[in-house]
Design an enzyme around this catalytic site. Structure first.
Site, short mmCIF file in Angstrom:
data_model
loop_
_atom_site.label_atom_id
_atom_site.label_comp_id
_atom_site.label_asym_id
_atom_site.label_seq_id
_atom_site.Cartn_x
_atom_site.Cartn_y
_atom_site.Cartn_z
N GLU A 163 -6.32 3.94 -6.09
CA GLU A 163 -7.64 4.13 -5.49
C GLU A 163 -8.09 5.54 -5.83
OE1 GLU A 163 -9.79 3.93 -1.12
OE2 GLU A 163 -7.86 4.91 -1.33
N HIS A 223 -11.20 -3.37 2.58
CA HIS A 223 -11.21 -3.04 4.00
C HIS A 223 -12.11 -1.86 4.34
CE1 HIS A 223 -8.35 -0.39 2.08
NE2 HIS A 223 -8.40 0.41 3.12
N ASP A 224 -12.61 -1.14 3.31
CA ASP A 224 -13.47 0.02 3.53
C ASP A 224 -14.94 -0.27 3.24
OD1 ASP A 224 -11.48 1.79 4.35
OD2 ASP A 224 -11.01 2.41 2.30
N ASP A 262 0.86 -1.18 0.00
CA ASP A 262 0.00 0.00 0.00
C ASP A 262 0.90 1.24 0.00
OD1 ASP A 262 -2.56 1.30 0.18
OD2 ASP A 262 -3.23 -0.41 1.37
N ASP A 268 -3.17 4.65 -2.30
CA ASP A 268 -4.29 5.14 -1.51
C ASP A 268 -4.70 6.54 -1.97
OD1 ASP A 268 -5.96 4.65 0.96
OD2 ASP A 268 -4.97 6.52 1.57
#
Length: 563
Positions: free
Chosen positions: A258, A331-332, A105, A201
């Site tokens: 993302e 994860h969100d 990440d 991210d």
């Protein structure tokens, strides 16, 4: 079998399947209740058995954990809860032996407020001052934070710094060239360790409009919506092309950005190979289709034609240029079987249906840990049991506005991020830790767990294995064209993939009712076809198929001349 020829040589990431690990919740090796890198090492054989090619590792860097690791204090140090740099280097090597790459990440829109860059930047005379966005006097605009409240935090000296997320996550100033060079140096450091790429991210937030204009204040909000001025900003492509030239182009890697708020037009700019930016992006449009006015917490029922048209739009827009990433979970996001499926009596059947629909599309599929087991949302008794900062902030904000706790908790049960973060369910009694887990274990681990799944040839896990195997064997997945059928049907999701003389029909029932589909309504042949994969043997009728609740299958046939 239709399309059995070997997949043509393509970039490796096009034929790969990615598995996201949220390290805190995957496997705890030392009994402290927190998942760690040695725990991941313990489960590499499980992931090899599943068949995945890439592990996307959510942040394992040193962090105060205000936002579960997405607030990084030191990009070149492993957080002690997760292990050591030697552990991570071992993971990279052991994964490589199994044909699995590790994707890290990359969180470079912001850092922790405990990062040395930020602590140094508090002094106006510091060379790090311009690493962040500081403004003196009143906040320069009315932007709100994604995590509630103002996006500006005041310091004692009457200065404000920008934080689009937590106040402990100050935004970096990408307009400052020395900051960019430090980031590129850090990326090169990781790539030289042998990682397989980066998931970036909120990477399309890094370019802010230089004038920082006020945002529109939507009804029910106290702050302005700054997103038009920090999503896909004026210099975003300049920065990504510079990053590609200085770092990414020197390695054979996977890059995925993302990108909340990115349209298909944006995605083409980010992912066309000749533009030298990224391989693919994460879109959020299909994840917002069950959000009502006011955002995710004011949810509504999914209208299937909306989902079909959205996925069709992305499939067609990136059919010949760029590339799609395919996902239901991360994860969100809440667990997909609880969201778009049925996590009660049809849990296994609907989980397989959702897997088939997604993996049948063109793009690179992403599986989130536990998705291959059909893990579900959780309902914790009160707010004290939740850990997610977004959830807690929303709860407190709505409580202060007079909403009843029970009403707020119902929102959390459906959309809260901790739904995805409960510990991985390895055994009937959890198997995640010998201690007390950092977040409550879902009690349904008694019946939903890896031990049970890997020994059951009819499990969701086994179904994912089949999908992954087929993707490696059949070029249809990565090369076939896409055509949506019956776009307005509110129960059935049917689309066609075509490659040469081979045609596939992907057919799925998204409801708890039985539906009948006539072959003539979708120009399906009456004979000469085979079922490549199904979550149950389809029920044929004289003129088509009877689809029981959540039935799904792939039908393949070869076109004759003139067809």
């Amino acid at each position: 079998m239709g399309g059995v020829s070997v997949v043509q040589q393509q970039p490796w990431w096009k034929t790969s399947v990615v598995y996201q690990i949220y390290p805190r919740s995957f496997m705890d090796s030392n009994g402290d209740g927190i998942g760690d890198i040695p725990g991941i090492l313990m489960k590499l054989d499980y992931l090899e058995k599943l068949g995945i090619d890439v592990i996307w590792l959510s942040p394992v860097y040193d962090s105060p954990n205000d936002d579960n690791g997405y607030d990084i204090r030191d990009y070149r140090t492993i957080h002690e809860e997760f292990g050591t740099m030697e552990d991570l280097e071992t993971l990279i090597e052991e994964a490589k032996k199994r044909g699995i790459r590790i994707v890290m990440d990359l969180v470079v829109n912001h850092t922790s407020d405990e990062h040395v860059w930020f602590t140094e930047s508090k002094s106006p005379e510091s060379p790090y001052r311009n690493y962040y966005i500081w403004k003196q006097g009143n906040p320069p605009n009315n932007w709100g934070s994604v995590f509630s409240g103002s996006a500006w935090e005041r310091t004692e000296e009457d200065w404000h710094y920008l934080h689009l997320f937590s106040r402990k996550q100050p935004d970096l100033n990408w307009r400052h060239e020395p900051l960019r060079q430090d980031i590129y140096d850090m990326m090169t450091y990781w790539l030289n360790k042998g990682i397989g790429g980066f998931r970036m991210d909120v990477i399309n937030f890094i370019s802010k409009h230089p004038e920082l204009p006020d945002g529109i204040v939507h009804e029910g909000s106290s702050f302005g919506d700054g997103s038009p001025y920090f999503m896909n900003g004026p210099e975003i492509h300049t920065y990504l092309q510079e990053m590609h030239e200085q770092v990414l182009s020197h390695y054979d890697i996977l890059t995925v950005g993302e990108m909340p708020g990115a349209t298909t037009e944006d995605a083409l700019l980010y992912t066309k190979p000749e533009r030298n930016e990224l391989n693919m992006v994460f879109t959020f449009e299909h994840m917002d289709l069950d959000s009502g006015p006011g955002g995710k917490w004011n949810f509504t029922q999914l209208h299937l034609p909306d989902l079909k048209r959205n996925l069709e739009k992305w499939q067609l827009a990136l059919a010949h240029e760029g590339w799609n990433s395919l996902y239901w979970n991360n994860h969100d996001q809440p667990r997909i079987v609880s969201r778009f499926g049925n996590d009660k009596e049809y849990r296994e059947h609907s989980a397989k249906m959702l897997a088939l629909v997604l993996h049948g599309l063109k793009g690179t599929p992403y599986i989130y840990q536990g998705e291959e087991l059909g893990m579900t949302n959780i309902q914790l008794p009160d707010i004290s049991h939740y850990k997610d900062i977004e959830t807690i902030n929303m709860y407190n904000e709505r409580l202060a506005a007079g909403e009843e706790p029970e009403s707020i908790l119902k929102r959390i049960y459906v959309k809260g991020r901790d739904n995805a973060r409960t510990p991985m369910q390895w055994t009937s009694d959890g198997g995640f830790t010998t201690g007390t887990p950092w977040l409550a274990q879902n009690p349904n681990t008694a019946t939903i767990n890896a031990d049970q799944a890997i020994n059951d040839p009819d499990s969701i896990f086994a179904f994912y294995q089949q999908l992954i195997r087929l993707r490696k064997q059949l070029p249809m997945f990565t090369e076939g064209s896409f055509e949506l059928l019956l776009p307005d049907d509110e129960a059935l999701f049917i689309y066609k993939r075509t490659l040469g003389s081979t045609v596939w029909y992907i057919v799925a029932n998204f409801t708890e009712e039985t539906h009948h589909i006539k072959r003539t309504s979708i120009s399906m042949p009456g004979s000469g076809y085979e079922i490549i994969l199904a979550n149950t043997q389809p029920t044929e009728t004289s003129d088509g198929f009877e689809l029981k609740p959540y039935d799904a299958f792939i039908l393949s046939f070869e076109k004759g001349e003139g067809q």
